[in-house]
Design an enzyme around this catalytic site. Structure first.
Site, mmCIF file in Angstrom:
data_model
loop_
_atom_site.group_PDB
_atom_site.id
_atom_site.type_symbol
_atom_site.label_atom_id
_atom_site.label_comp_id
_atom_site.label_asym_id
_atom_site.label_seq_id
_atom_site.Cartn_x
_atom_site.Cartn_y
_atom_site.Cartn_z
ATOM 1 N N HIS A 315 0.870 -1.187 0.000
ATOM 2 C CA HIS A 315 0.000 0.000 0.000
ATOM 3 C C HIS A 315 0.899 1.225 0.000
ATOM 4 O O HIS A 315 1.792 1.352 0.844
ATOM 5 C CB HIS A 315 -0.877 -0.036 1.251
ATOM 6 N N ARG A 335 -6.061 10.214 -0.089
ATOM 7 C CA ARG A 335 -5.520 10.649 -1.385
ATOM 8 C C ARG A 335 -6.663 10.941 -2.353
ATOM 9 O O ARG A 335 -6.608 11.870 -3.145
ATOM 10 C CB ARG A 335 -4.588 9.577 -1.943
HETATM 11 O O1 MEZ Z 1 -9.235 -2.092 0.387
HETATM 12 C C1 MEZ Z 1 -8.266 -1.519 0.898
HETATM 13 O O2 MEZ Z 1 -7.131 -1.967 0.864
HETATM 14 C C2 MEZ Z 1 -8.473 -0.208 1.525
HETATM 15 C C3 MEZ Z 1 -9.863 0.307 1.542
HETATM 16 C C4 MEZ Z 1 -7.429 0.436 2.012
HETATM 17 C C5 MEZ Z 1 -7.391 1.849 2.356
HETATM 18 O O3 MEZ Z 1 -6.531 2.534 1.821
HETATM 19 O O4 MEZ Z 1 -8.189 2.310 3.162
#
Ligand code: MEZ
Length: 558
Positions: A315, A335
């Site tokens: 992420h 974001r």
């Molecule tokens: O589905 C995801 O990974 C999610 C919603 C993550 C996030 O950035 O909140």
């Protein structure tokens, strides 16, 4: 506040007025590919094939996972399981997928046990912040949802699974709402929908920035009202089979009593979640402490094929400062509302809504090429310009929309509405997993799987909000499939362990060097200090596998 980054903060603030209305640079497809190939951790060769099991010599796995897949069971193959519990359906995993499966089985007349190595609800589900996708908005449709997710997944998604996910979206939201989930609504009473990376229209429903927590709150309360027997602090050590290739139960380890518990079941549903706590390449993780990939190992030893496990999701916005928050999620929704990614020179270097894998590669590139900001703890991140949100959407928006973020950072005297925060990619999601068919059946009879432990649905890059939908849709579907196909009770053996051991002895790698064999699954991350109690396990467990400077500080080390 953040005096050590004063110079860079001044540059960021100086460039803010010009950035406010400037479109962000979008990488074209060649640039995106270069970012992936040169910087994304999946592409850096930190992987190998395994010498044993159904994927032997074929697909590659991250090194940390490969070692576990080739590992030794904590149980001896001649251990003779004697059933202590007899049930119709055994669900392994107490997160959203397992709880949903249990709820779906209620009223069926089948007895159900749900085992979790921690407590009901302790899972990646509660860590999910930004939302759940469903094609409910104007101009949206399951087809459009499908197209977006397929492009995002690099076209490698299993089309049947993806079609089911998208078609079942609206009905799943209805089901969750009827159970009591309070999704955010607009003043007109319609669901409030956000955009996410790769969504062509706003499609993400949320409960502010604690969507997974809200969903799990409701599922957990609902499951406790059913006839499901919940076995908390029961670790799944091994699946058992009838000696002819059908799974017939599992051997659990009761962490409180300190002894194994054999469960005879007519059907087993694996819902053990992800594996971010393997901390691939030493990356920090946004995952729950229990996410150590146990289900992958157990299913693999039984003969289930794994798919796309060379693909993990990093992420792009994991917290990089303060040290206590390293790896924790800073939701993509921030974001999508306008917070920009900015380097140490104050340059808005890429569109923050680029696909997650591309954006993660771009952030790693900035830091690798010296345009990142160094923290006092030796990490390097880039800015997420969070004050932009209030500038663009009005004062107070950030605090209203993201109370979890504000609260988390306030503990360290940081106010993201006033100052930007530092981010760096964090290991977030296991894109691949156990191969399943559209009925959640694995390659092995008697064994079903749902949720993050499975692979295929998301291809090689999952879009935001499709995992909470995944656990809902396929948690229900796995249970419905069990109801239609439940086998008779079978014998309890560990035949698969003998077969696995024989195969491993023949494997070239192992003949050359058996020293890499470890006990698996891993059960708990090294840094947690948590262990299974049996002597046999402790003696075999390897210690100190990774010690990179990405590792979080041990909070007990005063
Ligand atoms: O589905 C995801 O990974 C999610 C919603 C993550 C996030 O950035 O909140």
């Amino acid at each position: 506040m953040m005096e050590w980054a004063k110079e860079s903060l001044e540059k960021l603030e100086a460039s803010r007025p010009a950035r406010l209305d400037q479109p962000a640079p979008q990488p074209d497809s060649a640039q995106a590919e270069a970012l992936l190939k040169q910087y994304h951790p999946d592409y850096l060769g930190h992987e190998r094939t395994v010498g044993v099991g159904p994927n032997a010599g074929k697909q590659k796995f991250p090194l940390e996972l490969a070692q576990l897949l080739e590992g030794d069971s904590p149980l001896e193959p001649d251990y003779l399981p004697k059933p202590k519990i007899e049930t119709d359906v055994l669900i392994l995993g107490g997160g959203g997928a397992g709880a949903t499966a249990a709820l779906t089985l209620e009223g069926s007349g089948l007895s159900v046990h749900l085992a979790t190595k921690l407590r009901l609800g302790d899972s990646n589900t509660v860590m999910a912040e930004g939302g759940i996708q469903s094609a409910l908005g104007d101009g949206d449709s399951p087809r459009r949802h499908f197209a977006d997710a397929l492009v995002g997944g690099h076209g490698e998604n299993d089309p049947d699974l993806l079609r089911i996910l998208c078609e079942q979206g609206p009905e799943s939201i209805r089901w969750l709402s009827q159970l009591g989930c309070l999704f955010d609504q607009n003043e007109d009473g319609r669901f409030s929908l956000r955009g996410g990376g790769g969504t062509s229209v706003p499609r993400v429903l949320a409960c502010r920035d604690y969507t997974g927590l809200e969903i799990m709150r409701v599922l957990k309360d609902a499951v406790r009202l059913t006839g499901t027997q919940i076995l908390e602090e029961h670790v799944a050590m091994e699946l058992v089979d009838d000696g002819k290739g059908r799974v017939t139960g599992a051997i659990l380890f009761d962490r409180n009593a300190g002894n194994p518990v054999c469960v005879s079941a007519r059907a087993v549903i694996l819902a053990t979640g992800g594996s971010g706590q393997l901390r691939l390449q030493g990356f920090p993780t946004s995952n729950h402490v229990g996410a150590t990939g146990d289900g992958l190992v157990l299913a693999y030893r039984q003969g289930c094929r794994l798919i796309h496990l060379d693909s993990y999701q990093y992420h792009p916005s994991g917290a990089c400062y303060p040290e206590a928050l390293v790896g924790q999620l800073v939701t993509e929704a921030i974001r999508s509302l306008g917070a920009q990614v900015v380097n140490a020179e104050g340059v808005h270097f890429i569109d923050e809504m680029a696909y997650r894998d591309v954006l993660a590669g771009a952030i790693i590139k900035e830091t690798a090429e010296g345009r990142g900001v160094k923290t006092p703890h030796g990490r390097t991140g880039i800015w997420l310009d969070t004050p932009m949100i209030d500038l663009k959407k009005g004062a107070g928006t950030l605090a209203r929309q993201f109370p979890g973020l504000i609260h988390r950072f306030a503990r360290y005297n940081i106010d993201p509405a006033r100052k930007p925060i530092l981010i760096y990619p964090t290991l977030h999601y296991q894109n691949g997993g156990i191969r399943v068919d559209s009925q959640c059946r694995t390659d092995v009879a008697g064994l079903w799987a749902c949720g993050e432990v499975t692979g295929g649905l998301h291809g090689k890059n999952r879009l935001m909000g499709n995992s909470l939908l995944d656990i809902t849709v396929f948690g229900r579907r796995s249970a419905e499939s069990v109801l239609r196909n439940i086998p008779e009770r079978g014998a309890l053996t560990l035949t698969h362990l003998k077969r696995f051991q024989v195969e491993r002895e023949k494997a070239e790698r192992v003949k050359k060097d058996g020293s890499h064999i470890t006990v698996s699954p891993k059960f708990f991350p090294d840094a947690s200090g948590m262990k299974l109690k049996p002597v046999a396990v402790e003696q075999k467990q390897e210690t100190g596998s990774s010690s990179s400077n990405f590792e979080p500080r041990n909070p007990f080390n005063f």
